[in-house]
Design an enzyme around this catalytic site. Structure first.
Site, short mmCIF file in Angstrom:
data_model
loop_
_atom_site.label_atom_id
_atom_site.label_comp_id
_atom_site.label_asym_id
_atom_site.label_seq_id
_atom_site.Cartn_x
_atom_site.Cartn_y
_atom_site.Cartn_z
NE ARG A 193 7.50 -3.16 5.30
CZ ARG A 193 6.21 -2.91 5.13
NH1 ARG A 193 5.70 -2.80 3.92
NH2 ARG A 193 5.43 -2.80 6.15
NE ARG A 209 7.06 -0.52 10.32
CZ ARG A 209 5.99 -0.53 9.53
NH1 ARG A 209 6.01 0.11 8.37
NH2 ARG A 209 4.90 -1.16 9.88
NE ARG A 229 -4.16 -1.65 9.72
CZ ARG A 229 -3.13 -0.90 9.43
NH1 ARG A 229 -3.26 0.15 8.66
NH2 ARG A 229 -1.94 -1.20 9.91
CE LYS A 235 -2.21 -0.96 3.85
NZ LYS A 235 -1.66 -2.27 4.23
NE ARG A 250 2.57 -4.98 10.98
CZ ARG A 250 3.65 -4.94 10.20
NH1 ARG A 250 4.79 -5.50 10.59
NH2 ARG A 250 3.60 -4.35 9.02
P1 ADP Z 1 1.33 -2.14 8.13
O1 ADP Z 1 2.61 -2.36 7.43
O2 ADP Z 1 1.05 -3.11 9.24
O3 ADP Z 1 0.16 -1.94 7.20
P2 ADP Z 1 1.11 0.62 9.06
O4 ADP Z 1 2.33 1.43 8.85
O5 ADP Z 1 -0.08 0.90 8.24
O6 ADP Z 1 1.60 -0.88 8.97
O7 ADP Z 1 0.67 0.70 10.59
C1 ADP Z 1 1.54 0.40 11.64
C2 ADP Z 1 0.77 0.27 12.95
O8 ADP Z 1 0.09 1.49 13.24
C3 ADP Z 1 -0.33 -0.79 12.93
O9 ADP Z 1 0.17 -2.06 13.25
C4 ADP Z 1 -1.26 -0.25 14.01
O10 ADP Z 1 -0.76 -0.50 15.30
C5 ADP Z 1 -1.19 1.24 13.79
N1 ADP Z 1 -2.23 1.73 12.84
C6 ADP Z 1 -2.02 2.28 11.61
N2 ADP Z 1 -3.17 2.62 11.02
C7 ADP Z 1 -4.15 2.28 11.89
C8 ADP Z 1 -5.57 2.36 11.86
N3 ADP Z 1 -6.24 2.88 10.81
N4 ADP Z 1 -6.26 1.89 12.94
C9 ADP Z 1 -5.63 1.38 14.01
N5 ADP Z 1 -4.29 1.26 14.10
C10 ADP Z 1 -3.55 1.72 13.06
#
Ligand code: ADP
Ligand code: ZN
Length: 215
Positions: A127, A162, A88, A13, A173
């Site tokens: 990654r 990370r 989400r 994404k 996750r």
């Molecule tokens: P990923 O690679 O898991 O898609 P993101 O960078 O989108 O990672 O998000 C990292 C973390 O931030 C998630 O694991 C969650 O803890 C939090 N997070 C991000 N966006 C949301 C959301 N819309 N609702 C709840 N938690 C979120």
């Protein structure tokens, strides 16, 4: 454009969103990036979010909706936006629906990036991310490594793994995605908003999304 990118962690994404911003000046809105910089700066939001994020759990919906209600009203969103990592959960999708209605904003569509699970797992464990909050370039130890000394080719900052990319956090996750986020596919299908993209190459997916926007 006004679109939502759906997809599991590791579906690409972030990469797809960045490439799409170059197309028409729409802004990428990544709740993950917003939260990570809040954690880094130690703001009240960051303090609340950190423990959830490190475990690979979702941050509470109310915190996310406060962030997004403010963010979507900033002037740079008028050109268009690409939502990356939001919504989400079903409650976030419901809240977003009312928020967009209130702001008289109409989405083009919701792009679901469909990627096989073994590809996702391989991508997540290999990654690496540039630690510079203004850069956050994404690397892959196999297919797109950083410089030999482990620094970013764009900004020379250190490239790191990370906290939420340990094996345990990754499994959590993916489970959280299946339980809480995958139901959004059905939600947006019912709304007549969903378009599926079998997404193995980010570049190809970007081209298909551009085509769908024109069509
Ligand atoms: P990923 O690679 O898991 O898609 P993101 O960078 O989108 O990672 O998000 C990292 C973390 O931030 C998630 O694991 C969650 O803890 C939090 N997070 C991000 N966006 C949301 C959301 N819309 N609702 C709840 N938690 C979120
Ligand atoms: Zn960098």
């Amino acid at each position: 454009m006004r679109i939502i990118l759906l997809g599991a962690p590791g579906a690409g994404k972030g990469t797809v969103a960045k490439l799409l911003t170059e197309f028409d000046g729409s802004v990428q809105i990544s709740t993950g990036d917003i939260l990570r910089s809040a954690v880094k700066e130690g703001t009240p939001l960051g303090k609340k979010a950190k423990e959830f994020m490190d475990r690979g759990d979702l941050v509470p919906d109310s915190l996310i909706m406060d962030i997004m209600e403010a963010r979507l009203q900033e002037p740079d969103c008028r050109t268009g936006f690409i939502l990356d990592g939001f919504p989400r959960t079903i409650p976030q999708a419901e809240a977003l629906k009312s928020l967009l209605a209130k702001l008289s904003i109409q989405l083009d569509f919701v792009a679901n990036l469909d990627v096989p699970r073994d590809v996702i797992l391989d991508r997540l464990t290999t990654r690496r991310t540039c630690c510079n909050p203004a850069c956050q370039a994404i690397y892959n130890v196999k297919s797109n490594p950083p410089k030999e000394d482990g620094t970013c080719t764009l900004c020379d900052h250190k490239v790191i793994q990370r906290d939420d990319e340990t094996e345990e956090a990754i499994n959590n996750r993916l489970e959280t995605y299946n339980a809480k986020t995958a139901p959004l596919i059905g939600f947006y299908e019912k709304e007549g908003m969903l378009k599926n993209f079998l997404s193995l190459s980010s570049k190809d997916t970007v081209e298909e999304i551009k085509k769908a926007l024109k069509g």
